[in-house]
Scaffold this active site. Structure first.
Site, PDB file in Angstrom:
ATOM      1  N   ASP A   1      25.818 -10.216 101.270  1.00 57.67           N
ATOM      2  CA  ASP A   1      26.987 -10.634 102.035  1.00 57.67           C
ATOM      3  C   ASP A   1      26.518 -10.959 103.448  1.00 57.67           C
ATOM      4  O   ASP A   1      26.204 -10.065 104.235  1.00 57.67           O
ATOM      5  CB  ASP A   1      28.019  -9.499 102.059  1.00 57.67           C
ATOM      6  CG  ASP A   1      29.290  -9.873 102.799  1.00 57.67           C
ATOM      7  OD1 ASP A   1      29.299 -10.899 103.518  1.00 57.67           O
ATOM      8  OD2 ASP A   1      30.292  -9.128 102.678  1.00 57.67           O
TER       9      ASP A   1
ATOM     10  N   SER B   1      31.963 -29.739 109.167  1.00 62.11           N
ATOM     11  CA  SER B   1      33.097 -30.368 108.502  1.00 62.11           C
ATOM     12  C   SER B   1      33.517 -31.555 109.338  1.00 62.11           C
ATOM     13  O   SER B   1      33.272 -31.593 110.549  1.00 62.11           O
ATOM     14  CB  SER B   1      34.262 -29.377 108.384  1.00 62.11           C
ATOM     15  OG  SER B   1      35.472 -30.061 108.068  1.00 62.11           O
TER      16      SER B   1
ATOM     17  N   TYR C   1      40.065 -22.951 111.239  1.00 68.15           N
ATOM     18  CA  TYR C   1      38.907 -23.472 110.514  1.00 68.15           C
ATOM     19  C   TYR C   1      38.133 -24.455 111.386  1.00 68.15           C
ATOM     20  O   TYR C   1      36.900 -24.387 111.504  1.00 68.15           O
ATOM     21  CB  TYR C   1      39.370 -24.141 109.221  1.00 68.15           C
ATOM     22  CG  TYR C   1      38.267 -24.799 108.434  1.00 68.15           C
ATOM     23  CD1 TYR C   1      37.377 -24.039 107.678  1.00 68.15           C
ATOM     24  CD2 TYR C   1      38.117 -26.188 108.432  1.00 68.15           C
ATOM     25  CE1 TYR C   1      36.358 -24.636 106.943  1.00 68.15           C
ATOM     26  CE2 TYR C   1      37.111 -26.794 107.700  1.00 68.15           C
ATOM     27  CZ  TYR C   1      36.233 -26.021 106.958  1.00 68.15           C
ATOM     28  OH  TYR C   1      35.231 -26.616 106.244  1.00 68.15           O
TER      29      TYR C   1
ATOM     30  N   LYS D   1      34.068 -24.316 112.923  1.00 67.16           N
ATOM     31  CA  LYS D   1      33.078 -25.374 112.734  1.00 67.16           C
ATOM     32  C   LYS D   1      32.675 -25.993 114.069  1.00 67.16           C
ATOM     33  O   LYS D   1      31.532 -26.406 114.256  1.00 67.16           O
ATOM     34  CB  LYS D   1      33.622 -26.436 111.772  1.00 67.16           C
ATOM     35  CG  LYS D   1      33.865 -25.929 110.357  1.00 67.16           C
ATOM     36  CD  LYS D   1      32.583 -25.398 109.725  1.00 67.16           C
ATOM     37  CE  LYS D   1      32.787 -24.965 108.285  1.00 67.16           C
ATOM     38  NZ  LYS D   1      31.533 -24.507 107.645  1.00 67.16           N
TER      39      LYS D   1
END
Length: 256
Positions: free
Chosen positions: A64, A144, A157, A161
């Site tokens: 992880d 992204s 989000y 990024k």
């Protein structure tokens, strides 16, 4: 997929792909293997039988990447089993949607931990190994198209990024003296199970797809192969003079 591999080709470069047991990660790992690299993939859970078949003798490392001690342990395991580390692809991440006013603070911490902090920690761990080797290396961060665009409900989000995009530039400058190149790939909306599920949830999937494609100059969704190709280039010797940049694989979305 092997649980361990002894170094069997001293000349072959080694690549580590986080989030390598699903989505883009599998296609990236396959492409790097096709380019002659020995590949290790990291995932929280054991890969499916389909992924095992697709990746063959790739090394699977359970881990992880959001846990503080895991990046160093993962890199150490890869270098011990495969002998070295030449390429890191920070692919692990998660999409997040929700209105700013509805986002609990705990959720913000979780998304930043995986999408921003983890790749930074993995970069540091990989860089230490590459510096010890003294042979340089390549680190590729997955961004992204939204890293530079504002889209309602995707603000958190986007912020993760954007943070990783800024980190990519800083790391590229800082690590250049060690011949470690740091770049990024920024995919657009791609034909993945995630998008297929999203379309299936729409009242009119065909209309939703048509609306999406209308915003993309090349009028199609990306494929995992499109994205893997960009990663493969940045990982290759052909890109040895490329650092601190991001390749948009979005069909022209961010060029509008």
């Amino acid at each position: 997929m092997a649980e361990s591999q002894a170094p069997n080709a001293a000349a072959a470069r080694v690549a580590l792909v986080t989030g390598g047991t699903s989505g883009f990660g599998v296609e990236i790992a396959k492409r790097l293997q096709a380019d002659g690299m020995r590949v290790a993939v990291v995932g929280r859970n054991a890969p499916s039988a389909e992924v095992v078949a697709a990746l063959g003798d790739a090394l699977f490392v359970a881990g992880d990447v959001t846990e503080p001690e895991e990046p160093e342990r993962i890199v150490q395991e890869v270098t011990e089993r495969l002998g070295r580390l030449d390429v890191l692809v920070n692919n692990a991440g998660r999409r997040h949607a929700g209105l700013i006013v509805d986002n609990p603070v705990s959720e913000l911490h979780e998304v930043f931990a995986l999408n921003a902090v983890a790749p930074m920690a993995m970069t540091a761990a990989a860089a230490r190994a590459m510096i010890r080797q003294g042979s340089g290396g390549a680190i590729i961060n997955m961004l992204s198209r939204l890293a530079t665009s504002g889209v309602p409900t995707l603000t958190t989000y986007t912020a993760t990024k954007g943070a990783l995009a800024a980190y990519t530039k800083g790391a590229a400058v800082e690590l250049a003296e060690h011949r470690i190149r740091v770049n990024a790939v920024a995919p657009g909306m791609a034909l993945t199970p995630l998008i297929e599920d999203w379309l299936a949830e729409q009242d009119d999937p065909d209309a939703a797809l048509a609306e999406t494609l209308a915003d993309i100059p090349l009028s199609r969704l990306a494929t995992p192969g499109d994205v893997a190709g960009a990663v493969a280039y940045l990982a290759s010797p052909e890109a040895e003079y490329v650092t601190g940049t991001s390749i948009a694989v979005d069909g022209g979305y961010t060029a509008r």
